[in-house]
Design a protein around this motif. Structure first.
Motif, PDB file in Angstrom:
ATOM      1  N   PHE A  31     -13.469   8.825 -22.319  1.00  0.00           N
ATOM      2  CA  PHE A  31     -14.761   8.691 -21.645  1.00  0.00           C
ATOM      3  C   PHE A  31     -15.823   8.155 -22.596  1.00  0.00           C
ATOM      4  O   PHE A  31     -16.635   7.303 -22.227  1.00  0.00           O
ATOM      5  CB  PHE A  31     -15.208  10.038 -21.074  1.00  0.00           C
ATOM      6  CG  PHE A  31     -16.378   9.921 -20.131  1.00  0.00           C
ATOM      7  CD1 PHE A  31     -16.169   9.769 -18.771  1.00  0.00           C
ATOM      8  CD2 PHE A  31     -17.678   9.942 -20.600  1.00  0.00           C
ATOM      9  CE1 PHE A  31     -17.247   9.645 -17.900  1.00  0.00           C
ATOM     10  CE2 PHE A  31     -18.754   9.821 -19.741  1.00  0.00           C
ATOM     11  CZ  PHE A  31     -18.542   9.672 -18.382  1.00  0.00           C
ATOM     12  N   ILE A  37     -14.001   7.568 -16.215  1.00  0.00           N
ATOM     13  CA  ILE A  37     -13.708   8.894 -15.681  1.00  0.00           C
ATOM     14  C   ILE A  37     -12.244   8.910 -15.272  1.00  0.00           C
ATOM     15  O   ILE A  37     -11.852   8.282 -14.285  1.00  0.00           O
ATOM     16  CB  ILE A  37     -14.614   9.223 -14.481  1.00  0.00           C
ATOM     17  CG1 ILE A  37     -16.079   9.230 -14.909  1.00  0.00           C
ATOM     18  CG2 ILE A  37     -14.243  10.579 -13.890  1.00  0.00           C
ATOM     19  CD1 ILE A  37     -17.045   9.470 -13.772  1.00  0.00           C
ATOM     20  N   HIS A  93     -18.225   4.106 -11.303  1.00  0.00           N
ATOM     21  CA  HIS A  93     -17.465   5.343 -11.491  1.00  0.00           C
ATOM     22  C   HIS A  93     -16.751   5.792 -10.220  1.00  0.00           C
ATOM     23  O   HIS A  93     -15.714   6.461 -10.301  1.00  0.00           O
ATOM     24  CB  HIS A  93     -18.390   6.448 -11.995  1.00  0.00           C
ATOM     25  CG  HIS A  93     -18.824   6.255 -13.414  1.00  0.00           C
ATOM     26  ND1 HIS A  93     -17.982   5.755 -14.380  1.00  0.00           N
ATOM     27  CD2 HIS A  93     -20.008   6.512 -14.045  1.00  0.00           C
ATOM     28  CE1 HIS A  93     -18.624   5.701 -15.546  1.00  0.00           C
ATOM     29  NE2 HIS A  93     -19.850   6.136 -15.353  1.00  0.00           N
ATOM     30  N   VAL A  97     -12.898   6.951 -10.073  1.00  0.00           N
ATOM     31  CA  VAL A  97     -12.484   8.258  -9.552  1.00  0.00           C
ATOM     32  C   VAL A  97     -11.405   8.091  -8.492  1.00  0.00           C
ATOM     33  O   VAL A  97     -10.377   8.789  -8.500  1.00  0.00           O
ATOM     34  CB  VAL A  97     -13.704   9.014  -8.984  1.00  0.00           C
ATOM     35  CG1 VAL A  97     -13.255  10.216  -8.161  1.00  0.00           C
ATOM     36  CG2 VAL A  97     -14.617   9.476 -10.111  1.00  0.00           C
ATOM     37  N   PHE A 229     -12.785  19.157 -18.655  1.00  0.00           N
ATOM     38  CA  PHE A 229     -14.072  18.534 -18.351  1.00  0.00           C
ATOM     39  C   PHE A 229     -15.219  19.461 -18.738  1.00  0.00           C
ATOM     40  O   PHE A 229     -16.243  19.022 -19.273  1.00  0.00           O
ATOM     41  CB  PHE A 229     -14.152  18.175 -16.862  1.00  0.00           C
ATOM     42  CG  PHE A 229     -13.657  16.802 -16.546  1.00  0.00           C
ATOM     43  CD1 PHE A 229     -14.306  15.679 -17.030  1.00  0.00           C
ATOM     44  CD2 PHE A 229     -12.538  16.626 -15.746  1.00  0.00           C
ATOM     45  CE1 PHE A 229     -13.847  14.403 -16.734  1.00  0.00           C
ATOM     46  CE2 PHE A 229     -12.067  15.356 -15.442  1.00  0.00           C
ATOM     47  CZ  PHE A 229     -12.728  14.239 -15.938  1.00  0.00           C
TER      48      PHE A 229
END
Length: 306
Positions: A31, A37, A93, A97, A229
């Protein structure tokens, strides 16, 4: 509650924390340098665990199983980066994802197709089985101490790689200004593939090491991914030091919270209610910790301020 029990739980928290660090380190590198991500990072954890279980089942060697986990996870990471991820760097992003979530499904169903739906098991190596006596007469599993030592060694190795090597300079430069290092002649695509493979290998190693403590099964990487995370958010995205500190904080908070909070609630209510309430609050405690850190320092403990 005895002092021996408290020390044992602190060691359990450290062991849990250093295993989370192996996941969080690769995640924060990916990241921080790529701005990606990667929800599929937990799949490499699962791939490493299954590779280790398969090789250990055939050869009976735990060392060969760890080597296989590293190689298979690294190769899987490199292949995913070159085939899928490389097309997502310029995307927003949301696209990242969605694409990496699709990879979770592909890895899960592919693993189920190859190994079946039943869990596999890794045996603790004979040289690391049994307890060891620590100062104060504390009996603690030797294998869990070895896990702590491996995590600390990986932390030291990553620090040396990032801070003392040429490739580390390129990684830090890529984090700050990828266009500039590309203009200087650095093959940015190869660098990204290397970083992604390294992160996947660390996740695979974590899965192999934890495979002797819990069963190896499809989907085992997703719960650990969430905690990873949390670790990098607490520590600061892109910081290896932050990932380590964040992982240790999460490991200790989760482990000690599960022990002490039910005991605390027993002061106010009956044992059954105290156990249920304490367990619920313990599962929330790491997210409460994350919220407090972000209120105090929005970029995380060691994150760079904009």
């Amino acid at each position: 509650m005895s002092a021996i029990l408290i020390i044992e739980q602190i060691l359990n928290g450290l062991q849990f924390g250093v295993m989370l660090f192996l996941m969080a380190a690769g995640l924060t590198l990916i990241f921080g340098v790529m701005g990606l991500i990667n929800l599929a990072h937990g799949s490499f954890y699962m791939v490493g665990a299954f590779a280790a279980a398969a090789v250990a089942g055939v050869t009976g060697s735990f060392l060969l199983a760890l080597i296989a986990a590293l190689i298979v996870a690294a190769l899987a990471g490199a292949m995913v980066e070159m085939v899928v991820i490389r097309r997502l760097y310029a995307s927003d992003h949301l696209d990242q994802v969605l694409a990496t979530f699709a990879l979770i499904l592909i890895f899960s169903e592919g693993t189920r197709w190859i190994f079946g739906s039943f869990p596999l098991y890794l045996n603790t190596p004979a040289t690391l089985s049994g307890p060891v006596t620590l100062p104060g007469g504390i009996q603690y599993p030797l294998y869990r101490l070895a896990l702590i030592a491996v995590g600390l060694a990986v932390w030291g190795g990553l620090w040396w790689l990032i801070e003392r090597t040429r490739i580390g300079i390129q990684i830090r430069a890529g984090e700050n200004d990828r266009e500039m290092i590309a203009a200087l002649g650095i093959d940015i695509s190869r660098l990204y593939t290397l970083i992604f493979a390294l992160g996947a290998a660390l996740a695979g190693l974590a899965g192999a090491l934890v495979g002797t403590i819990q069963s190896v099964q499809v989907g085992m990487g997703e719960p650990v991914l969430i905690l990873a995370f949390v670790c990098i958010v607490i520590g600061g995205i892109g910081s290896i030091k932050g990932a380590f500190i964040g992982a240790i904080l999460v490991g200790l908070t989760s482990t000690l919270g599960g022990i002490f909070l039910p005991e605390l609630f027993k002061v106010f209510t009956d044992p059954a209610t105290a156990q249920a309430a304490g367990a619920s609050l313990a599962s929330m405690s790491i997210y409460i910790l994350m919220s407090l850190v972000l209120i105090w320092r929005p970029t995380g403990l060691f994150g760079a301020r904009a």
